[in-house]
Scaffold this motif. Structure first.
Motif, short mmCIF file in Angstrom:
data_model
loop_
_atom_site.label_atom_id
_atom_site.label_comp_id
_atom_site.label_asym_id
_atom_site.label_seq_id
_atom_site.Cartn_x
_atom_site.Cartn_y
_atom_site.Cartn_z
N THR A 198 -6.02 -2.20 -18.03
CA THR A 198 -5.95 -1.25 -16.91
C THR A 198 -6.29 -1.96 -15.61
OG1 THR A 198 -6.52 0.60 -18.36
CG2 THR A 198 -6.88 0.91 -15.99
N LEU A 199 -7.34 -2.76 -15.63
CA LEU A 199 -7.72 -3.49 -14.42
C LEU A 199 -6.63 -4.49 -14.02
CD1 LEU A 199 -11.51 -4.16 -15.07
CD2 LEU A 199 -10.48 -2.46 -13.54
N MET A 200 -5.99 -5.11 -14.99
CA MET A 200 -4.92 -6.06 -14.70
C MET A 200 -3.73 -5.35 -14.04
SD MET A 200 -5.19 -8.44 -18.10
CE MET A 200 -3.84 -9.53 -17.69
N LYS A 201 -3.40 -4.16 -14.52
CA LYS A 201 -2.30 -3.39 -13.92
C LYS A 201 -2.63 -3.01 -12.48
CE LYS A 201 -0.69 -1.19 -18.19
NZ LYS A 201 -0.57 0.12 -18.86
N ILE A 202 -3.84 -2.55 -12.25
CA ILE A 202 -4.26 -2.16 -10.90
C ILE A 202 -4.25 -3.38 -9.98
CG2 ILE A 202 -6.20 -1.33 -9.51
CD1 ILE A 202 -6.91 0.50 -11.98
N ALA A 203 -4.77 -4.49 -10.46
CA ALA A 203 -4.79 -5.72 -9.66
C ALA A 203 -3.38 -6.15 -9.29
CB ALA A 203 -5.51 -6.83 -10.42
N ARG A 204 -2.48 -6.07 -10.23
CA ARG A 204 -1.09 -6.47 -9.96
C ARG A 204 -0.47 -5.62 -8.86
NH1 ARG A 204 3.91 -6.93 -14.24
NH2 ARG A 204 5.30 -7.98 -12.80
N VAL A 205 -0.69 -4.33 -8.94
CA VAL A 205 -0.16 -3.42 -7.92
C VAL A 205 -0.76 -3.73 -6.54
CG1 VAL A 205 -0.14 -1.01 -7.16
CG2 VAL A 205 0.43 -1.57 -9.52
N LEU A 206 -2.04 -4.09 -6.52
CA LEU A 206 -2.71 -4.41 -5.26
C LEU A 206 -2.42 -5.83 -4.79
CD1 LEU A 206 -6.15 -2.67 -5.91
CD2 LEU A 206 -4.26 -1.86 -4.45
N ARG A 214 -7.18 -0.85 2.70
CA ARG A 214 -6.67 -1.89 3.60
C ARG A 214 -5.16 -1.98 3.56
NH1 ARG A 214 -11.06 -6.67 2.49
NH2 ARG A 214 -12.69 -5.79 3.81
N GLN A 215 -4.58 -1.63 2.43
CA GLN A 215 -3.13 -1.64 2.28
C GLN A 215 -2.50 -0.30 2.67
OE1 GLN A 215 -1.97 -3.05 -1.63
NE2 GLN A 215 -3.40 -4.76 -1.51
N ASN A 216 -3.35 0.62 3.15
CA ASN A 216 -2.89 1.93 3.56
C ASN A 216 -2.14 2.65 2.43
OD1 ASN A 216 -2.79 3.99 5.48
ND2 ASN A 216 -0.75 3.39 6.16
N ARG A 217 -2.72 2.57 1.24
CA ARG A 217 -2.11 3.20 0.07
C ARG A 217 -2.97 4.37 -0.39
NH1 ARG A 217 0.73 -1.10 -3.79
NH2 ARG A 217 1.65 0.86 -4.42
N THR A 218 -2.32 5.33 -1.01
CA THR A 218 -3.04 6.44 -1.61
C THR A 218 -3.40 6.10 -3.05
OG1 THR A 218 -1.02 7.48 -2.44
CG2 THR A 218 -1.75 8.11 -0.20
N GLN A 219 -4.35 6.83 -3.59
CA GLN A 219 -4.66 6.66 -5.01
C GLN A 219 -3.40 6.91 -5.84
OE1 GLN A 219 -7.92 9.28 -6.00
NE2 GLN A 219 -9.43 7.68 -5.60
N GLU A 220 -2.67 7.94 -5.47
CA GLU A 220 -1.47 8.29 -6.23
C GLU A 220 -0.46 7.15 -6.25
OE1 GLU A 220 1.47 12.07 -6.84
OE2 GLU A 220 0.85 11.64 -4.78
N SER A 221 -0.24 6.50 -5.12
CA SER A 221 0.74 5.42 -5.10
C SER A 221 0.31 4.27 -6.02
CB SER A 221 0.97 4.91 -3.68
OG SER A 221 -0.12 4.15 -3.21
N VAL A 222 -0.98 4.04 -6.11
CA VAL A 222 -1.47 2.95 -6.96
C VAL A 222 -1.39 3.33 -8.43
CG1 VAL A 222 -3.43 1.46 -7.53
CG2 VAL A 222 -2.95 2.01 -5.13
N PHE A 223 -1.89 4.50 -8.81
CA PHE A 223 -1.88 4.82 -10.24
C PHE A 223 -0.47 5.02 -10.77
CE2 PHE A 223 -2.90 9.33 -8.92
CZ PHE A 223 -1.83 9.99 -9.54
N LEU A 224 0.44 5.51 -9.93
CA LEU A 224 1.82 5.64 -10.38
C LEU A 224 2.47 4.27 -10.57
CD1 LEU A 224 3.12 8.66 -8.25
CD2 LEU A 224 2.63 8.62 -10.72
N ALA A 225 2.27 3.37 -9.62
CA ALA A 225 2.85 2.03 -9.71
C ALA A 225 2.22 1.24 -10.86
CB ALA A 225 2.66 1.28 -8.39
N ALA A 226 0.94 1.47 -11.12
CA ALA A 226 0.24 0.76 -12.20
C ALA A 226 0.51 1.38 -13.56
CB ALA A 226 -1.26 0.74 -11.93
N ARG A 227 1.09 2.57 -13.55
CA ARG A 227 1.36 3.30 -14.78
C ARG A 227 0.08 3.57 -15.58
NH1 ARG A 227 7.14 1.14 -17.08
NH2 ARG A 227 8.31 1.74 -15.23
N ARG A 287 -11.09 0.32 -4.13
CA ARG A 287 -10.90 1.28 -3.05
C ARG A 287 -10.69 0.57 -1.70
NH1 ARG A 287 -13.97 4.67 -4.55
NH2 ARG A 287 -15.96 3.73 -4.04
N VAL A 288 -11.49 -0.43 -1.42
CA VAL A 288 -11.35 -1.17 -0.16
C VAL A 288 -9.99 -1.83 -0.08
CG1 VAL A 288 -12.21 -3.20 1.09
CG2 VAL A 288 -13.82 -1.50 0.24
#
Length: 80
Positions: A61-69, A28-41, A23-24
């Motif tokens: 799942t964590l690897m996908k989220i990390a990559r997007v972030l 910090r990247q000024n992203r929404t949850q939606e932008s992250v979960f969509l990009a992470a698929r 979340r932090v």
């Protein structure tokens, strides 16, 4: 040999800490949850549960989220 706690409170706290780090980083990247979960698929509910610490997330799942972030998955798992 160290003793292992009988309850799962420690597990909840660790999941919560991972979700807090996600979340932090997202905020910090000024992203929404939606932008992250969509990009992470990953699914909306899955992402929300991971960020809330309510889900034992799969490493993939964590690897996908990390990559997007833009971080390594280890950055989600350890306190810096």
């Amino acid at each position: 040999m160290p003793s292992i706690p009988d309850d799962d409170d420690w597990l909840f706290e660790e999941r919560r800490a991972i979700g807090d780090r996600i979340r932090v980083m997202r905020i910090r990247q000024n992203r929404t949850q939606e932008s992250v979960f969509l990009a992470a698929r990953v699914g909306r509910t899955t992402y929300q549960d991971v960020e809330a610490g309510a889900l034992d997330a799969r490493i993939g799942t964590l690897m996908k989220i990390a990559r997007v972030l833009g971080v390594h998955v280890s950055d989600l798992l350890r306190d810096s």
